[in-house]
Each structure stands twice: as C-alpha cells, then as structure tokens.
Design a protein around this motif. Structure first.
Motif, PDB file in Angstrom:
ATOM      1  N   GLY A  33       0.828  -1.185   0.000  1.00  0.00           N
ATOM      2  CA  GLY A  33       0.000   0.000   0.000  1.00  0.00           C
ATOM      3  C   GLY A  33       0.867   1.241   0.000  1.00  0.00           C
ATOM      4  O   GLY A  33       2.081   1.167   0.217  1.00  0.00           O
ATOM      5  N   PRO A  34       0.270   2.393  -0.239  1.00  0.00           N
ATOM      6  CA  PRO A  34       1.063   3.621  -0.260  1.00  0.00           C
ATOM      7  C   PRO A  34       1.682   3.874   1.111  1.00  0.00           C
ATOM      8  O   PRO A  34       1.013   3.783   2.141  1.00  0.00           O
ATOM      9  CB  PRO A  34       0.028   4.699  -0.618  1.00  0.00           C
ATOM     10  N   GLU A  35       2.985   4.123   1.125  1.00  0.00           N
ATOM     11  CA  GLU A  35       3.661   4.381   2.393  1.00  0.00           C
ATOM     12  C   GLU A  35       3.158   5.669   3.034  1.00  0.00           C
ATOM     13  O   GLU A  35       3.083   5.786   4.245  1.00  0.00           O
ATOM     14  CB  GLU A  35       5.172   4.460   2.161  1.00  0.00           C
ATOM     15  N   SER A  36       2.776   6.625   2.180  1.00  0.00           N
ATOM     16  CA  SER A  36       2.225   7.871   2.688  1.00  0.00           C
ATOM     17  C   SER A  36       1.465   8.563   1.556  1.00  0.00           C
ATOM     18  O   SER A  36       1.863   8.483   0.387  1.00  0.00           O
ATOM     19  CB  SER A  36       3.336   8.801   3.193  1.00  0.00           C
ATOM     20  N   VAL A  37       0.353   9.195   1.915  1.00  0.00           N
ATOM     21  CA  VAL A  37      -0.395   9.991   0.930  1.00  0.00           C
ATOM     22  C   VAL A  37      -0.340  11.466   1.321  1.00  0.00           C
ATOM     23  O   VAL A  37      -1.163  12.262   0.889  1.00  0.00           O
ATOM     24  CB  VAL A  37      -1.859   9.513   0.845  1.00  0.00           C
ATOM     25  N   ALA A  38       0.647  11.815   2.126  1.00  0.00           N
ATOM     26  CA  ALA A  38       0.730  13.180   2.641  1.00  0.00           C
ATOM     27  C   ALA A  38       0.884  14.204   1.521  1.00  0.00           C
ATOM     28  O   ALA A  38       0.192  15.231   1.489  1.00  0.00           O
ATOM     29  CB  ALA A  38       1.893  13.295   3.632  1.00  0.00           C
ATOM     30  N   LEU A  40       0.142  13.858  -1.657  1.00  0.00           N
ATOM     31  CA  LEU A  40      -1.066  13.860  -2.475  1.00  0.00           C
ATOM     32  C   LEU A  40      -2.183  14.629  -1.791  1.00  0.00           C
ATOM     33  O   LEU A  40      -2.842  15.479  -2.408  1.00  0.00           O
ATOM     34  CB  LEU A  40      -1.505  12.415  -2.752  1.00  0.00           C
ATOM     35  N   ALA A  41      -2.383  14.366  -0.508  1.00  0.00           N
ATOM     36  CA  ALA A  41      -3.446  15.047   0.236  1.00  0.00           C
ATOM     37  C   ALA A  41      -3.198  16.547   0.322  1.00  0.00           C
ATOM     38  O   ALA A  41      -4.113  17.357   0.161  1.00  0.00           O
ATOM     39  CB  ALA A  41      -3.553  14.446   1.642  1.00  0.00           C
ATOM     40  N   GLU A  42      -1.946  16.919   0.562  1.00  0.00           N
ATOM     41  CA  GLU A  42      -1.615  18.339   0.676  1.00  0.00           C
ATOM     42  C   GLU A  42      -1.915  19.092  -0.615  1.00  0.00           C
ATOM     43  O   GLU A  42      -2.413  20.222  -0.593  1.00  0.00           O
ATOM     44  CB  GLU A  42      -0.133  18.490   1.038  1.00  0.00           C
ATOM     45  N   GLY A  43      -1.658  18.444  -1.745  1.00  0.00           N
ATOM     46  CA  GLY A  43      -1.913  19.102  -3.015  1.00  0.00           C
ATOM     47  C   GLY A  43      -3.389  19.194  -3.372  1.00  0.00           C
ATOM     48  O   GLY A  43      -3.799  20.079  -4.135  1.00  0.00           O
ATOM     49  N   VAL A 176     -11.118  -3.604  -8.500  1.00  0.00           N
ATOM     50  CA  VAL A 176     -11.318  -3.960  -7.100  1.00  0.00           C
ATOM     51  C   VAL A 176      -9.943  -4.207  -6.468  1.00  0.00           C
ATOM     52  O   VAL A 176      -9.141  -4.991  -6.976  1.00  0.00           O
ATOM     53  CB  VAL A 176     -12.201  -5.212  -6.977  1.00  0.00           C
ATOM     54  N   GLY A 177      -9.672  -3.495  -5.394  1.00  0.00           N
ATOM     55  CA  GLY A 177      -8.372  -3.585  -4.729  1.00  0.00           C
ATOM     56  C   GLY A 177      -7.490  -2.379  -4.967  1.00  0.00           C
ATOM     57  O   GLY A 177      -6.475  -2.217  -4.271  1.00  0.00           O
ATOM     58  N   ASP A 178      -7.842  -1.512  -5.923  1.00  0.00           N
ATOM     59  CA  ASP A 178      -7.061  -0.288  -6.149  1.00  0.00           C
ATOM     60  C   ASP A 178      -7.225   0.669  -4.971  1.00  0.00           C
ATOM     61  O   ASP A 178      -8.310   0.793  -4.384  1.00  0.00           O
ATOM     62  CB  ASP A 178      -7.531   0.416  -7.437  1.00  0.00           C
ATOM     63  N   TRP A 179      -6.133   1.374  -4.664  1.00  0.00           N
ATOM     64  CA  TRP A 179      -6.165   2.328  -3.560  1.00  0.00           C
ATOM     65  C   TRP A 179      -6.907   3.603  -3.954  1.00  0.00           C
ATOM     66  O   TRP A 179      -6.786   4.092  -5.074  1.00  0.00           O
ATOM     67  CB  TRP A 179      -4.743   2.686  -3.116  1.00  0.00           C
ATOM     68  N   VAL A 180      -7.667   4.132  -2.998  1.00  0.00           N
ATOM     69  CA  VAL A 180      -8.399   5.390  -3.201  1.00  0.00           C
ATOM     70  C   VAL A 180      -8.302   6.227  -1.933  1.00  0.00           C
ATOM     71  O   VAL A 180      -8.017   5.718  -0.847  1.00  0.00           O
ATOM     72  CB  VAL A 180      -9.881   5.140  -3.540  1.00  0.00           C
ATOM     73  N   MET A 181      -8.562   7.522  -2.095  1.00  0.00           N
ATOM     74  CA  MET A 181      -8.500   8.446  -0.963  1.00  0.00           C
ATOM     75  C   MET A 181      -9.709   9.364  -0.991  1.00  0.00           C
ATOM     76  O   MET A 181     -10.071   9.906  -2.042  1.00  0.00           O
ATOM     77  CB  MET A 181      -7.218   9.284  -1.025  1.00  0.00           C
ATOM     78  N   PHE A 230     -10.649  10.039  -4.695  1.00  0.00           N
ATOM     79  CA  PHE A 230      -9.512  10.189  -5.612  1.00  0.00           C
ATOM     80  C   PHE A 230      -8.822   8.850  -5.865  1.00  0.00           C
ATOM     81  O   PHE A 230      -8.792   7.972  -4.995  1.00  0.00           O
ATOM     82  CB  PHE A 230      -8.469  11.146  -5.016  1.00  0.00           C
ATOM     83  N   ASN A 231      -8.250   8.728  -7.056  1.00  0.00           N
ATOM     84  CA  ASN A 231      -7.285   7.652  -7.280  1.00  0.00           C
ATOM     85  C   ASN A 231      -5.914   8.151  -6.838  1.00  0.00           C
ATOM     86  O   ASN A 231      -5.757   9.294  -6.391  1.00  0.00           O
ATOM     87  CB  ASN A 231      -7.296   7.185  -8.739  1.00  0.00           C
ATOM     88  N   MET A 232      -4.907   7.323  -6.962  1.00  0.00           N
ATOM     89  CA  MET A 232      -3.588   7.701  -6.486  1.00  0.00           C
ATOM     90  C   MET A 232      -2.865   8.665  -7.420  1.00  0.00           C
ATOM     91  O   MET A 232      -1.742   9.083  -7.141  1.00  0.00           O
ATOM     92  CB  MET A 232      -2.732   6.454  -6.254  1.00  0.00           C
ATOM     93  N   ASP A 233      -3.531   9.059  -8.521  1.00  0.00           N
ATOM     94  CA  ASP A 233      -3.003  10.106  -9.391  1.00  0.00           C
ATOM     95  C   ASP A 233      -3.645  11.453  -9.093  1.00  0.00           C
ATOM     96  O   ASP A 233      -3.408  12.431  -9.802  1.00  0.00           O
ATOM     97  CB  ASP A 233      -3.229   9.744 -10.862  1.00  0.00           C
TER      98      ASP A 233
END
Length: 495
Positions: A33-38, A40-43, A176-181, A230-233
């Motif tokens: 999994g993503p080690e951090s989405v910090a 991405l979230a900040e942007g 199914v299984g893709d990371w989202v935020m 969101f997706n991870m992009d």
C-alpha cells in the motif's frame, strides 16, 4: 545430538540454497500500500470544500408542537404545563427557524468557479456557503441539479481568490483492490482524509434508476456527501454519496457515484443548467432463466421489452413487445439495469444500432434517440402494441394454469374497468396457491400473447398451452396487460 544438529544445519542450508535458486516469478509479489499519501493530500486539500446550506422555515418550531397527552398524575405534568404556558405567553421565540445541512464538494472549474456536490446536500436550501481549506468563505449559487444521480453544480464568484480545480479520472479503469483516498467534511470536521480500496464495482443500492456505484472501505461518514474519491493520481473517480451503517458512522461500506456517470451530468448541468438524456421509449423487465428458455435463448441476458411509449422514438414496430435488447450502440446489455444507464449517457438525437432477439433470431435495428425529459411528460400509461388487433367474437370461458379466462367483451371491460385499446383474453378468476397466483396474476388482467403469439379467445389460450406442452416446453411465456394497457411478461410452469 551432534548428528541431529548437523542434519538440521544441512537441511536448513539446502532449503536456503533451493529458495535462492528458485525463479523470481514463482514467489508471489504483493504490491504494498502507499507508504504515505501526505504529498497527495496536501496538493488536493485546496480543491475540496465544506458546504453549509440553510433553509429558513416559515413557522417557528415550538408553535408546531402540540401539548402532549400525559396520563393522570404524571410527574412531568407540571413541567409541560409551565413550558406550554410560557410559549403561549410569547416567551418562546416563534420566529422563523433555520435548518442547517453540512456536506462536502470539490472545485471542477477554477475560472468559472464551478463546484460539484450532492443534490441532497443543498436540496431546498435558501442559502449556500462554501468553506475553503484556508478558512475563506464564499456564497454559492445553484447552477443545476440532477435528482436521478444526486448531483448538484454550484457557482461561486472567487473575486481575488485563486481557486484550484481537480479533474475527473476514468472510473472504468478502477479495479477492485485499487487504492483510493476520500477528502471531506465528516460531522463538520473539515479537511479529513481517509484511505482505503475499491471494495466492489457496479453496486445497485436502489437509490435511483442509474445506480452503478463504486464501493469503498475508505471511511465515509455523514458530512462526506458530495466529496471526492480520488485515485492515487489525484483524479476524481467518484463522488461520495451514501453509506450503509446501522449506527450512522462508518463501518467500511461506502458508495461513490463513478466519474463515468458524474462527468457527463456535470457537463450538462454546466452547459444547460439541466440534464438532457437520451431516451429509447421502451418499458423493460429482466430476462429470467425461465423467460430465456421460453424465448429459445441460450442464457438469461439483456432487457426484455414489455412495451413501447406512444409518441416515443420507436416507430413502425422497429422494436416490439417481446423483443430482447442484447446490445445498444456497440455496448453489451448483460442485465436489464444496464440499458437505462447506457441510453441515458447517449446524446439526444443520435441514431444508434440496437441488436435484438426476436422469436429466437438476432437482428439489428436503428433508432434515433429522443430526450428523456420530454418523454417523462408523456402519458406513462399508454403503450403501443402493433400485434394487437380488434377482438373477435367471444367464445366460452376456460380454466388453464390456475386461471379462469373469459372473453373481453363490453361487459367484461365495464366490470373490470379495462380500456378500449387493450385486446386479448381477460382473467376472471385466479385459484389460490396456483402457478398463476404465484406469479402475481390478478383478476382483471388481460392475456394478450402466449409464447409471442397473440390470443383473442379463451379457446386459443387453451390450445396454445396444449401445443407448448406437446413441444416439450416446461414454461409458458405470457404477456399480460393491465387495465390501462401497461404490459409485462410472466413465465408459468406447465408441469
């Protein structure tokens, strides 16, 4: 002991050597999994907003509450007497009350100040305020709403403020299984970030005609409604809309409107202030295994046409009751619910190719789509059925499949309130616990077809059922008409 220790060491070395020589492909590689989405979230934070809407009621709350009836001797009687006496004396505020609603949204056009949210977040609101992550606030105006998908588009005047927009991604690519935020305003706690995965796709939760939700376990609570998934992009692949929760809090089952649906709705709201959906003008029902067998189909798929709308796009019998639509404009129709959504996504006025199965034979027809919003104004009770012809002279009543059927003469029409345009054989009695009763057949319905052949007399009904039995058929496919002509198909066992 020395020999045992030597044996263990030798076996351990052999196992290590064997593992080292195995090809890399034989060992499953699990993506982390993503080690951090910090970052991405900040942007993305500046693009996500909190939405506060208020509705002013015309009457005060206390004045609308009657004095409760309490049993004699109740210890609460004195308290209620004092409260309602004070209210009558004017001590309670009887002025207009304000109802507040909190939700989330996101900026999709920074130049025009356009913001997307859920319709239920701002429904019936008199005032809408948008709160940004930097603490600034702007009043918002409603551009348009779509109740069918629960989407609303707002507009703010940013003035000197610089807005940051996000773009839609492709929800069709999400697996199914893709990371989202998710980012939103749960319980009024703005700027909340949660992470999870896509738990499922194509969920139908019976909230509207175009249900096709993404399911996620990213924590979504009250107040997240209208916020982005969101997706991870950093692309919006869903609009968070609903949760399943006995307690009102997240239990890891949330639903988002996929961007595949939302993007088109938002574009139409922005351009027209309303939706303009394609419309085929047919009534449909699911194709069950029994119906598929009755129609000579290899499997249950597609949408069964139960009738067409008078004044709709279908003309000259291009599509008829009893046809099964299995492909629309190059897209497969696997289930009945696929068709309304795909048609609605198509442009008004487009000529499309439709693959149908008619009496066991596939054929392709062309239809120019109308506009759904115009079609909804037509009489939904009217139906076009080219196979219906004037009734012939009545014959005697008969009993078949747990039903007593009779001639549809003037007396029967008057008795059961059947319209003049309905033609066939009327059901006059349904035996309890019969196959007809099991399929929901009621007295006053009219049998118009059996196995896609029209019937006009009780004798024809009996003969048709007998013929199907001789052919070794297990089920009979009946087309029934309601009193006002609305059609439906049912299958009945003949054993």
């Amino acid at each position: 002991m020395t020999r045992l220790r030597s044996y263990v060491l030798a076996m351990s070395a052999a196992l290590m050597l064997g593992a080292a020589t195995l090809p890399a492909t034989s060992i499953p590689a699990f993506a982390k999994g993503p080690e951090s989405v910090a970052d991405l979230a900040e942007g993305l934070m500046p693009s996500v907003v909190n939405i506060s809407s208020s509705q002013r009621s015309k009457s005060g709350g206390p004045e609308a509450v009657p004095m409760p009836k309490l049993p004699d001797g109740s210890p609460f009687q004195d308290y209620f007497d004092e409260f309602f006496k004070n209210r009558e004396d004017g001590e309670q505020d009887s002025g207009p009350q304000t109802a507040q609603s909190l939700g989330s949204g996101f900026v999709v056009d920074s130049a025009k100040g356009l913001i997307v949210t859920n319709n239920h977040v701002i429904a019936d609101a008199d005032d809408i305020e948008v709160n940004f992550s930097d603490g600034s606030k702007l009043k918002a105006d409603l551009v348009g709403t779509d109740t069918k998908t629960d989407i609303a588009l707002l507009k703010v005047n940013p003035g000197a403020k610089t807005l940051k927009a996000v773009k839609f991604g492709d929800s069709n690519k999400m697996r199914v299984g893709d990371w989202v935020m998710a980012i939103g305003n749960p319980f009024g706690l703005g700027g909340t970030v949660t992470v999870g995965i896509v738990s499922a796709r194509n969920r139908d939760i019976n909230s509207g005609p175009y249900d096709d939700f993404l399911q996620t376990d990213a924590a979504i609570n009250r107040g997240n409604s209208g916020g982005p998934l969101f997706n991870m992009d950093g692309e919006v692949i869903g609009i968070n809309t609903a949760i399943i929760s006995p307690s009102g809090g997240s239990i890891g089952i949330g639903f988002s409107i996929p961007s595949q649906i939302a993007q088109g709705v938002v574009a139409q709201l922005g351009e027209f202030g309303e939706t303009r959906r394609g419309w085929l003008g047919v009534r449909i029902q699911p194709v069950t295994d029994e119906i598929a067998e009755s129609l000579g189909m290899k499997g249950a798929k597609g949408a069964l046409v139960a009738g067409t709308i008078n004044g709709g796009p279908i003309k000259d019998g291009t599509i008829q009751a009893g046809d099964v639509i299995i492909k629309f404009d190059g897209r497969d129709i696997d289930e009945m619910r696929d068709l309304p959504r795909i048609v609605a996504e198509s442009p008004v006025g487009k000529e499309v190719e439709i693959v149908i199965v008619r009496k066991g034979v596939e054929q392709t027809v062309k239809v120019t789509l109308g506009r759904l919003e115009d079609g909804e104004k037509l009489d939904e009770g009217s139906a076009a059925d080219d196979t219906q012809k004037p009734a012939q002279k009545p014959a005697e009543a008969t009993t078949v499949l747990g039903m007593t059927v009779g001639d549809l003469d003037d007396a029967a029409r008057e008795k059961f309130g059947i319209g003049k345009d309905v033609v066939g054989v009327v059901v006059t009695e349904v035996k309890p616990d019969s196959v007809a009763a099991e399929r929901g057949v009621v007295v006053g319905e009219v049998i118009t077809e059996i196995a896609q052949e029209s019937v006009k007399t009780p004798k024809e009904v009996a003969e048709r059922i007998s013929k199907l039995k001789q052919q070794g058929r297990k089920n009979a496919l009946l087309m029934l008409a309601s009193k006002n002509g609305e059609l439906r198909f049912v299958t009945m066992r003949m054993d």
